[in-house]
Design a protein around this motif. Structure first.
Motif, PDB file in Angstrom:
ATOM      1  N   GLY A  51      30.582  43.892  39.499  1.00  5.64           N
ATOM      2  CA  GLY A  51      29.982  44.655  38.420  1.00  5.64           C
ATOM      3  C   GLY A  51      29.700  43.783  37.216  1.00  5.64           C
ATOM      4  N   LEU A  52      29.716  44.383  36.037  1.00  5.38           N
ATOM      5  CA  LEU A  52      29.350  43.662  34.817  1.00  5.38           C
ATOM      6  C   LEU A  52      30.462  42.774  34.274  1.00  5.38           C
ATOM      7  CD1 LEU A  52      27.443  46.469  32.880  1.00  5.38           C
ATOM      8  CD2 LEU A  52      26.462  44.479  34.033  1.00  5.38           C
ATOM      9  N   ASN A  53      31.697  43.036  34.680  1.00  5.99           N
ATOM     10  CA  ASN A  53      32.835  42.290  34.140  1.00  5.99           C
ATOM     11  C   ASN A  53      33.660  41.720  35.291  1.00  5.99           C
ATOM     12  OD1 ASN A  53      34.912  41.239  32.641  1.00  5.99           O
ATOM     13  ND2 ASN A  53      35.512  43.162  31.671  1.00  5.99           N
ATOM     14  N   PRO A  54      33.129  40.687  35.971  1.00  5.46           N
ATOM     15  CA  PRO A  54      33.814  40.179  37.165  1.00  5.46           C
ATOM     16  C   PRO A  54      34.825  39.089  36.878  1.00  5.46           C
ATOM     17  CG  PRO A  54      31.684  39.111  36.943  1.00  5.46           C
ATOM     18  CD  PRO A  54      31.814  40.056  35.772  1.00  5.46           C
ATOM     19  N   ILE A  55      35.199  38.884  35.601  1.00  2.00           N
ATOM     20  CA  ILE A  55      36.105  37.783  35.262  1.00  2.00           C
ATOM     21  C   ILE A  55      37.443  38.264  34.714  1.00  2.00           C
ATOM     22  CG2 ILE A  55      34.155  36.252  34.802  1.00  2.00           C
ATOM     23  CD1 ILE A  55      34.777  36.517  31.811  1.00  2.00           C
ATOM     24  N   LEU A  56      37.698  39.575  34.768  1.00  5.35           N
ATOM     25  CA  LEU A  56      38.945  40.114  34.227  1.00  5.35           C
ATOM     26  C   LEU A  56      40.052  40.177  35.265  1.00  5.35           C
ATOM     27  CD1 LEU A  56      40.378  41.475  31.769  1.00  5.35           C
ATOM     28  CD2 LEU A  56      39.580  43.668  32.694  1.00  5.35           C
ATOM     29  N   ILE A  57      39.690  40.506  36.482  1.00  4.57           N
ATOM     30  CA  ILE A  57      40.681  40.756  37.520  1.00  4.57           C
ATOM     31  C   ILE A  57      41.439  39.477  37.878  1.00  4.57           C
ATOM     32  CG2 ILE A  57      38.976  40.381  39.376  1.00  4.57           C
ATOM     33  CD1 ILE A  57      40.477  42.545  40.956  1.00  4.57           C
ATOM     34  N   ARG A  58      42.748  39.612  38.086  1.00  2.00           N
ATOM     35  CA  ARG A  58      43.563  38.485  38.532  1.00  2.00           C
ATOM     36  C   ARG A  58      44.644  38.976  39.493  1.00  2.00           C
ATOM     37  NH1 ARG A  58      45.265  34.871  35.195  1.00  2.00           N
ATOM     38  NH2 ARG A  58      43.531  35.167  33.751  1.00  2.00           N
ATOM     39  N   ARG A  59      45.080  38.075  40.346  1.00  2.00           N
ATOM     40  CA  ARG A  59      46.125  38.424  41.298  1.00  2.00           C
ATOM     41  C   ARG A  59      47.419  38.745  40.562  1.00  2.00           C
ATOM     42  NH1 ARG A  59      48.488  34.520  46.149  1.00  2.00           N
ATOM     43  NH2 ARG A  59      50.166  35.949  46.811  1.00  2.00           N
ATOM     44  N   CYS A  60      48.096  39.782  41.022  1.00  2.00           N
ATOM     45  CA  CYS A  60      49.363  40.192  40.412  1.00  2.00           C
ATOM     46  C   CYS A  60      50.513  39.695  41.279  1.00  2.00           C
ATOM     47  CB  CYS A  60      49.412  41.715  40.284  1.00  2.00           C
ATOM     48  SG  CYS A  60      50.914  42.336  39.500  1.00  2.00           S
ATOM     49  N   THR A  61      51.310  38.796  40.729  1.00  2.00           N
ATOM     50  CA  THR A  61      52.477  38.268  41.453  1.00  2.00           C
ATOM     51  C   THR A  61      53.782  38.881  40.958  1.00  2.00           C
ATOM     52  OG1 THR A  61      52.565  36.394  39.917  1.00  2.00           O
ATOM     53  CG2 THR A  61      51.326  36.092  41.968  1.00  2.00           C
ATOM     54  N   ALA A  62      53.727  39.510  39.796  1.00  2.00           N
ATOM     55  CA  ALA A  62      54.893  40.209  39.244  1.00  2.00           C
ATOM     56  C   ALA A  62      54.384  41.237  38.245  1.00  2.00           C
ATOM     57  CB  ALA A  62      55.854  39.246  38.570  1.00  2.00           C
ATOM     58  N   LEU A  63      54.888  42.443  38.324  1.00  2.00           N
ATOM     59  CA  LEU A  63      54.448  43.490  37.400  1.00  2.00           C
ATOM     60  C   LEU A  63      54.926  43.193  35.980  1.00  2.00           C
ATOM     61  CD1 LEU A  63      55.049  46.770  39.417  1.00  2.00           C
ATOM     62  CD2 LEU A  63      52.848  45.940  38.559  1.00  2.00           C
ATOM     63  N   PRO A  64      54.073  43.359  34.979  1.00  2.00           N
ATOM     64  CA  PRO A  64      54.528  43.222  33.597  1.00  2.00           C
ATOM     65  C   PRO A  64      55.634  44.237  33.291  1.00  2.00           C
ATOM     66  CG  PRO A  64      52.123  43.352  33.718  1.00  2.00           C
ATOM     67  CD  PRO A  64      52.638  43.696  35.068  1.00  2.00           C
ATOM     68  N   GLN A  65      56.588  43.846  32.472  1.00  2.00           N
ATOM     69  CA  GLN A  65      57.698  44.741  32.145  1.00  2.00           C
ATOM     70  C   GLN A  65      57.223  46.016  31.464  1.00  2.00           C
ATOM     71  OE1 GLN A  65      60.688  42.632  29.918  1.00  2.00           O
ATOM     72  NE2 GLN A  65      61.436  41.502  31.708  1.00  2.00           N
ATOM     73  N   HIS A  66      56.103  45.920  30.737  1.00  2.00           N
ATOM     74  CA  HIS A  66      55.607  47.095  30.031  1.00  2.00           C
ATOM     75  C   HIS A  66      54.673  47.951  30.897  1.00  2.00           C
ATOM     76  CE1 HIS A  66      52.708  43.856  29.389  1.00  2.00           C
ATOM     77  NE2 HIS A  66      51.788  44.764  29.071  1.00  2.00           N
ATOM     78  N   PHE A  67      54.695  47.700  32.207  1.00  2.00           N
ATOM     79  CA  PHE A  67      53.901  48.501  33.145  1.00  2.00           C
ATOM     80  C   PHE A  67      54.819  48.881  34.317  1.00  2.00           C
ATOM     81  CE2 PHE A  67      49.741  48.464  35.846  1.00  2.00           C
ATOM     82  CZ  PHE A  67      49.622  49.831  35.708  1.00  2.00           C
ATOM     83  N   PRO A  68      55.725  49.853  34.079  1.00  6.05           N
ATOM     84  CA  PRO A  68      56.810  50.134  35.025  1.00  6.05           C
ATOM     85  C   PRO A  68      56.386  50.988  36.226  1.00  6.05           C
ATOM     86  CG  PRO A  68      57.010  51.565  33.123  1.00  6.05           C
ATOM     87  CD  PRO A  68      55.850  50.650  32.838  1.00  6.05           C
TER      88      PRO A  68
END
Length: 483
Positions: A51-68
């Motif tokens: 789509g229009l913003n194809p540079i935001l996505i990144r692989r998640c290797t560990a969940l951020p603490q503020h996203f439980p």
């Protein structure tokens, strides 16, 4: 646009049929596909890839603490899926706490969501959890696909509105338009017309100063369309640009390094990556051939005072002397020069095409790309319905005025009617023929042949896609940021 009367209408949308009538005025195959699939999770996820913003996505290797997020919420073994490389994160922290606009006398809303996505066994990328604010709290629930229809759709719509702002201000305006201007101004200040770097780069600055002047006047000025009708218009817009510049890095502008840093080398159906990497390699070979024809050794680069002044000007005035950006302060080797010039040409042509040319395709159906939302993000589940959803969308005038801008920015140059020298110039075409030597002429011809081959390969692949990805087809992109 044949939308007389709607540009001044301050009423909300009362039903989807009214909105659809506006959408119909400039419908094409791509925007029709968006309209038909915008509610689907698979399409929502695919927009992070093509789509229009194809540079935001990144692989998640560990969940951020503020996203439980928990396994029970998403019905997945999160640790196991992360180890397999199947989890991805989109974080809009750039927008956190940004002051929002007042439109038609009503306070507007913009969130800074966290979006967790999962690559399914069918190679679809689907959202599995959305948190609309950065800090977890009781009034900041994590929305899930298992929630009621409009709870989940409303959460995704707040994400799409956040994506509008990250795209338009950071990915599009800053990282293509304004950077292209930085490179062009530094070129004109420091490099004479007889210099090979001038001859190589000047075609990639065509119209950039003019279009950016118009953007400052008509889009982001006090009376500009984005200022008046986007949620972050005015002060919030400046905040986003300042934050984006302060976090901008050289590696993120160099596609091979950016893909590696985000861990997205093997995500399926990532056509931006696939086409972009091939295009980067083609441009790199061309630039290397041209520059090594003039710079036979690293010492030749080091001794070129005009070249050194050029990069110094870019570092000091474009990147505010931020060493942490990684932008070179000087050139010490031919390879360094080749890489930087490749990035400049890629940014001014391919990257701009990737984030600009599909704006009407993606945004024509406004609920898929809303410029603002005028009800607060939900703090509890179970209260959203179609009426709440429609009341949350921007008013008619905000919709139509932003749509007009997306239509304008998606158009190719059409002034070829008036002057032979000013018409749509695809990447790799150099009608002024600034180089007079045989070697550059041969390299340009080879460059054009490789671009043509890439365009043919893209066309062959697209023939088998329900929604073709055309934004990095060299035959459809301009040499410069010209619109």
């Amino acid at each position: 646009m044949k939308l007389t009367g709607l540009a001044d209408c301050v009423q909300p949308w009362t039903d989807f049929d009214c909105l659809h009538r506006v959408f119909n005025w400039c419908k094409n195959d791509a925007s029709k596909y968006v309209y038909e699939h915008w509610r689907e999770d698979a399409f929502f996820g695919s927009q992070y890839l093509s789509g229009l913003n194809p540079i935001l996505i990144r692989r998640c290797t560990a969940l951020p603490q503020h996203f439980p997020v928990t396994d029970e919420m998403v019905h997945l073994d999160l640790n196991g899926e992360m180890e397999k490389g199947n989890m991805f994160l989109c974080d809009y922290k750039l927008l956190d706490g940004v002051k929002t606009n007042v439109i038609n006398g009503e306070h507007q809303y913009l969130t800074a969501p966290l979006v967790l996505l999962h690559k399914t066994p069918m190679d679809e990328l689907k959202p599995v959890a959305i948190q609309l604010k950065q800090k977890p709290a009781e009034d900041n629930p994590i929305f899930l696909p298992s929630d009621r229809e409009y709870d989940w759709l409303l959460a995704k719509t707040f994400v799409r509105s956040a994506d509008f702002h990250d795209h338009e201000l950071n990915v599009h305006l800053l990282r293509t338009h304004l950077l292209a201007e930085v490179f062009g101004v530094a070129l004109l200040r420091n490099i004479p017309r007889v210099h090979p770097l001038y001859k190589l780069l000047i075609p990639h600055t065509r119209y950039t100063f003019a279009i950016n002047t118009l953007a400052r006047k008509q889009l982001i000025s006090e009376d500009g369309v984005l200022t008046k009708y986007a949620a972050a218009g005015g002060e919030g817009m400046i905040t986003i640009l300042e934050r984006a510049l302060s976090s901008l890095t050289y590696r993120s502008l160099c596609l091979p390094e950016d893909i590696k840093d985000r861990g997205v080398e093997s995500v399926p159906k990532y056509y931006y990556r696939d086409d972009g990497l091939r295009l980067w390699d083609i441009i790199h070979r061309f630039v290397s051939g041209i520059l090594t024809n003039y710079y036979k050794s690293d010492s030749d680069v080091q001794k070129d005072s005009e070249l050194q002044n050029f990069i110094k000007n870019v570092f000091e005035n474009g990147f505010l002397s931020r060493k942490e950006s990684g932008i070179p302060q000087s050139f010490s080797a031919v390879d360094e020069l080749v890489k930087f010039v490749t990035m400049v040409i890629f940014t001014s042509s391919a990257q701009h095409s990737a984030v600009n040319n599909g704006q009407l395709d993606i945004g024509n159906w406004m609920p898929n790309f809303p410029p603002t939302l005028q009800r607060a993000p939900p703090t509890v589940k179970g209260r959203a319905n179609e009426n709440v959803f429609l009341q949350t969308l921007p008013d008619v005038n905000a919709t139509v005025n932003i749509l007009a801008i997306l239509w304008l920015l998606s158009k190719q140059s059409t002034d070829f009617v008036y002057d032979f020298y000013f018409y749509h110039v695809p990447l790799g075409r150099y009608p002024e023929e600034l180089f007079c030597e045989e070697v550059p002429h041969d390299l340009i011809k080879k460059f054009q042949e490789e671009l043509k081959e890439l365009g043919a390969a893209i066309g062959k692949r697209n023939a088998n896609l329900d929604l073709p990805y055309t934004y990095l087809d060299p035959q459809l992109m301009e040499n410069s940021v010209g619109i």
